[in-house]
Design a protein around this motif. Sequence first.
Motif, short mmCIF file in Angstrom:
data_model
loop_
_atom_site.label_atom_id
_atom_site.label_comp_id
_atom_site.label_asym_id
_atom_site.label_seq_id
_atom_site.Cartn_x
_atom_site.Cartn_y
_atom_site.Cartn_z
N PRO A 1 5.01 13.60 -4.50
CA PRO A 1 5.32 14.60 -5.55
C PRO A 1 6.78 14.55 -6.03
O PRO A 1 7.07 14.89 -7.16
CB PRO A 1 5.00 15.93 -4.87
N SER A 2 7.67 14.07 -5.17
CA SER A 2 9.09 13.95 -5.57
C SER A 2 9.38 12.59 -6.22
O SER A 2 10.54 12.21 -6.35
CB SER A 2 10.00 14.18 -4.36
N GLN A 3 8.31 11.89 -6.62
CA GLN A 3 8.42 10.61 -7.32
C GLN A 3 9.03 9.50 -6.47
O GLN A 3 9.62 8.56 -7.00
CB GLN A 3 9.19 10.77 -8.63
N GLN A 4 8.88 9.58 -5.17
CA GLN A 4 9.32 8.54 -4.25
C GLN A 4 8.11 7.73 -3.82
O GLN A 4 6.99 8.23 -3.83
CB GLN A 4 9.99 9.16 -3.02
N PHE B 1 0.85 -1.19 0.00
CA PHE B 1 0.00 0.00 0.00
C PHE B 1 0.89 1.25 0.00
O PHE B 1 1.06 1.93 1.00
CB PHE B 1 -0.93 0.01 1.21
N LEU B 2 1.48 1.52 -1.16
CA LEU B 2 2.39 2.65 -1.33
C LEU B 2 1.81 3.65 -2.32
O LEU B 2 1.09 3.26 -3.23
CB LEU B 2 3.75 2.17 -1.84
N GLU C 1 -5.52 2.38 -10.16
CA GLU C 1 -6.56 3.40 -10.14
C GLU C 1 -6.47 4.39 -8.99
O GLU C 1 -6.81 5.55 -9.18
CB GLU C 1 -7.95 2.72 -10.10
N THR C 2 -6.07 3.94 -7.81
CA THR C 2 -6.19 4.84 -6.66
C THR C 2 -5.03 4.83 -5.67
O THR C 2 -4.60 5.88 -5.23
CB THR C 2 -7.47 4.53 -5.85
N ILE C 3 -4.53 3.67 -5.29
CA ILE C 3 -3.55 3.60 -4.21
C ILE C 3 -2.30 4.40 -4.54
O ILE C 3 -1.79 5.13 -3.69
CB ILE C 3 -3.19 2.14 -3.86
N GLN C 4 -1.82 4.30 -5.77
CA GLN C 4 -0.58 5.01 -6.12
C GLN C 4 -0.72 6.52 -6.01
O GLN C 4 0.27 7.24 -5.93
CB GLN C 4 -0.11 4.62 -7.52
N TYR C 5 -1.96 7.01 -5.98
CA TYR C 5 -2.20 8.45 -5.83
C TYR C 5 -2.60 8.82 -4.39
O TYR C 5 -2.83 9.98 -4.11
CB TYR C 5 -3.32 8.89 -6.78
N ASP C 6 -2.73 7.81 -3.53
CA ASP C 6 -3.19 8.00 -2.14
C ASP C 6 -4.53 8.72 -2.14
O ASP C 6 -4.79 9.64 -1.37
CB ASP C 6 -2.16 8.78 -1.33
N ALA C 7 -5.39 8.28 -3.06
CA ALA C 7 -6.71 8.89 -3.24
C ALA C 7 -7.81 7.85 -3.05
O ALA C 7 -7.56 6.66 -3.15
CB ALA C 7 -6.81 9.50 -4.63
N CYS C 8 -9.01 8.32 -2.80
CA CYS C 8 -10.14 7.42 -2.59
C CYS C 8 -11.04 7.30 -3.80
O CYS C 8 -12.07 6.66 -3.74
CB CYS C 8 -10.98 7.88 -1.40
N ASP C 9 -10.71 7.93 -4.90
CA ASP C 9 -11.55 7.83 -6.09
C ASP C 9 -10.66 7.52 -7.29
O ASP C 9 -9.45 7.67 -7.24
CB ASP C 9 -12.34 9.12 -6.34
N GLU C 10 -11.30 7.05 -8.36
CA GLU C 10 -10.54 6.72 -9.56
C GLU C 10 -10.00 7.99 -10.19
O GLU C 10 -10.64 9.02 -10.21
CB GLU C 10 -11.42 5.97 -10.56
N VAL D 1 -3.94 6.66 3.34
CA VAL D 1 -5.36 6.38 3.13
C VAL D 1 -5.65 4.89 3.22
O VAL D 1 -6.61 4.46 3.85
CB VAL D 1 -5.83 6.94 1.77
N TYR D 2 -4.81 4.09 2.58
CA TYR D 2 -5.04 2.64 2.51
C TYR D 2 -4.20 1.93 3.55
O TYR D 2 -2.98 2.00 3.55
CB TYR D 2 -4.70 2.13 1.10
N ARG D 3 -4.89 1.23 4.45
CA ARG D 3 -4.23 0.51 5.54
C ARG D 3 -4.79 -0.91 5.60
O ARG D 3 -5.95 -1.15 5.26
CB ARG D 3 -4.45 1.20 6.89
#
Length: 132
Positions: free
Chosen positions: A61-64, A56-57, A122-131, A70-72
């Motif tokens: 913004p620094s591409q790290q 769950f990564l 769709e979402t985890i890589q952005y740490d977001a809850c929507d597509e 959000v996802y646990r």
Amino acid sequence: MKRPTIVTLLWATIIFSQHTNHAVVVEGANNNANAINNKVLQTLDKVKNNINTKLFLYKTPSQQWAPSTVYRYDDFRQSLQIMANEGVAGKTFYMGESSVKNDGHVYGLVNIAAFLAQSMKETIQYDACDEN
């Protein structure tokens, strides 16, 4: 942090599942669903820390790559358990085959891998809850 190779493997799993007749959700549940569900959850519980810190990564913004805020695992597990047992509109999350001696839960783990691969895309890589 370098992008984990497990994500690549999970993505390959979702591509494979799109070319077969396997679905993330199925109608109803089999008679031994609780035993299969428990075995899947026990397997996941053993790698809880790795799921939180290596799977769950999200990309900063620094591409790290950093652990998601959000996802646990605990929330994922609770949601998975509800979807496997209760589901929505008569459909439950597929957790495996009771007819496969000793290894039926592996089918469920592959299904979870496919689901997580798509979720990562769709979402985890952005740490977001929507597509995105």
